[in-house]
Scaffold this motif. Structure first.
Motif, short mmCIF file in Angstrom:
data_model
loop_
_atom_site.label_atom_id
_atom_site.label_comp_id
_atom_site.label_asym_id
_atom_site.label_seq_id
_atom_site.Cartn_x
_atom_site.Cartn_y
_atom_site.Cartn_z
N GLU A 32 36.91 43.64 36.13
CA GLU A 32 37.67 42.98 37.41
C GLU A 32 37.58 41.37 37.23
OE1 GLU A 32 35.34 45.93 40.68
OE2 GLU A 32 34.06 44.62 39.84
N GLU A 34 36.74 38.77 38.98
CA GLU A 34 35.73 38.06 39.42
C GLU A 34 34.72 37.91 38.17
OE1 GLU A 34 36.52 40.66 41.15
OE2 GLU A 34 37.12 40.20 43.17
N ALA A 86 33.64 42.89 45.88
CA ALA A 86 34.67 42.76 44.80
C ALA A 86 36.07 42.87 45.66
CB ALA A 86 34.66 43.84 43.95
N GLY A 87 36.90 42.00 45.30
CA GLY A 87 38.28 41.90 45.77
C GLY A 87 38.20 41.01 46.99
N ASP A 88 37.12 40.27 47.41
CA ASP A 88 37.18 39.46 48.70
C ASP A 88 36.90 38.20 48.41
OD1 ASP A 88 36.41 38.24 51.11
OD2 ASP A 88 36.13 40.02 52.25
#
Ligand code: SF4
Ligand code: SF4
Length: 123
Positions: A32, A34, A86-88
């Protein structure tokens, strides 16, 4: 709220827990975006099924089995686990801010090697 990752993960972050979690609720994974920038990993409290597989997998005993069993010095990181998504980017940043504040206010623990930090939680 379920299992909680605490500060021995800081400086370790080896993803051993991710590899054994059956429901993929520990983030960020190595694949990912991040991952490189985050200080530690986080368990999504609503997705964790309390299976316990991550605890023996962690080489530095960073994972506690509930908010209640999380030591006083680590209680602030319960919120970091529950905030991270995750993804924010906003929630990633918010969780990381909690971790940075934890590092700044726990110079004593940060001065201990990650492998010895869990033992220091009880003192
Ligand atoms: S207790 Fe089980 S489901 Fe929860 S984070 Fe650990 S491995 Fe994943
Ligand atoms: S196994 Fe432990 S040290 Fe490794 S990433 Fe998971 S919580 Fe962090």
């Amino acid at each position: 709220m379920a299992f909680v990752i605490t500060d021995p993960c800081i400086g370790t972050k080896d993803s051993a827990c991710v590899d054994v979690c059956p429901v993929d609720c520990i983030h960020p994974r190595k694949d990912e975006p991040e991952f490189a920038a985050t200080t530690m990993l986080y368990i999504h409290p609503d997705e964790c099924i309390d299976c316990g597989a991550c605890v023996p997998a962690c080489p530095v005993a960073a994972i506690y089995d509930s908010p209640e069993s999380t030591p006083a010095s680590q209680k602030d990181l319960i919120d970091a686990n529950s905030t991270y998504r995750a993804g924010d980017p906003a929630l990633v940043s918010q969780a990381e801010s909690i971790v940075k504040a934890h590092i700044e206010s726990h110079a004593d623990l940060m001065g201990v090697a990650p492998a010895e930090r869990a033992a220091a939680h009880a003192k």
